[in-house]
Write a protein that holds these residues in place. Sequence first.
Motif, PDB file in Angstrom:
ATOM      1  N   VAL A 161      97.475  83.170  32.004  1.00 52.33           N
ATOM      2  CA  VAL A 161      97.471  82.864  30.576  1.00 52.33           C
ATOM      3  C   VAL A 161      98.863  83.113  29.999  1.00 52.33           C
ATOM      4  N   PRO A 162      99.170  82.526  28.848  1.00 50.89           N
ATOM      5  CA  PRO A 162     100.492  82.748  28.250  1.00 50.89           C
ATOM      6  C   PRO A 162     100.716  84.223  27.906  1.00 50.89           C
TER       7      PRO A 162
ATOM      8  N   LEU B 186     104.009  84.592  32.416  1.00 56.25           N
ATOM      9  CA  LEU B 186     104.899  85.658  32.881  1.00 56.25           C
ATOM     10  C   LEU B 186     104.334  86.238  34.164  1.00 56.25           C
ATOM     11  N   ARG B 187     104.939  85.891  35.258  1.00 54.07           N
ATOM     12  CA  ARG B 187     104.457  86.369  36.559  1.00 54.07           C
ATOM     13  C   ARG B 187     105.274  87.542  37.084  1.00 54.07           C
ATOM     14  N   ASP B 188     106.372  87.858  36.417  1.00 57.13           N
ATOM     15  CA  ASP B 188     107.238  88.936  36.876  1.00 57.13           C
ATOM     16  C   ASP B 188     106.851  90.266  36.260  1.00 57.13           C
TER      17      ASP B 188
ATOM     18  N   GLY C 282     105.589  94.224  31.801  1.00 56.66           N
ATOM     19  CA  GLY C 282     105.076  92.926  32.218  1.00 56.66           C
ATOM     20  C   GLY C 282     103.740  92.690  31.549  1.00 56.66           C
ATOM     21  N   SER C 283     103.163  91.540  31.792  1.00 54.25           N
ATOM     22  CA  SER C 283     101.860  91.207  31.238  1.00 54.25           C
ATOM     23  C   SER C 283     100.883  90.995  32.395  1.00 54.25           C
ATOM     24  N   VAL C 284      99.999  91.940  32.578  1.00 59.20           N
ATOM     25  CA  VAL C 284      99.022  91.846  33.662  1.00 59.20           C
ATOM     26  C   VAL C 284      98.143  90.613  33.473  1.00 59.20           C
ATOM     27  N   ALA C 285      97.670  90.391  32.247  1.00 58.97           N
ATOM     28  CA  ALA C 285      96.800  89.234  31.990  1.00 58.97           C
ATOM     29  C   ALA C 285      97.512  87.931  32.320  1.00 58.97           C
ATOM     30  N   SER C 286      98.764  87.823  31.914  1.00 58.72           N
ATOM     31  CA  SER C 286      99.505  86.588  32.191  1.00 58.72           C
ATOM     32  C   SER C 286      99.717  86.399  33.690  1.00 58.72           C
TER      33      SER C 286
END
Length: 78
Positions: free
Chosen positions: A74-75, A30-32, A65-69
Motif C-alpha cells: 500500500v502507499p 515504500l519497500r525500503d 520505514g513503513s511496514v504496511a507499505s
Amino acid sequence: PDEACDALVAAFAPRSVAVRSHLAFAGDPLRDVFFVARGLLRLYYVDAKGREWNKAFIAEGGFAGSVASGVLGVPAPY
C-alpha cells in the motif's frame, strides 16, 4: 549470534542523503527500511491544507520505514 548480525548488516547499503532531501514521498510504495547511522531523520505528514505534521524523529541507531507499505504494497502514509 554473529551470523545473524552479519546477515542483517549485509542487507543494508550505505547511502548519503543531503540535508532537507527526501528518501520517499507519501503516496508512493515504500519497500525500503532505513537505518540512521549518522544524523536525524524526520517522518512527517502533509494535510489537505499543505501543513506539515511531524510523526517522529529517528535518531542515530534507529530504524525507519513503513511496514504496511512494504508488506502489503500500500502507499506510504508519510
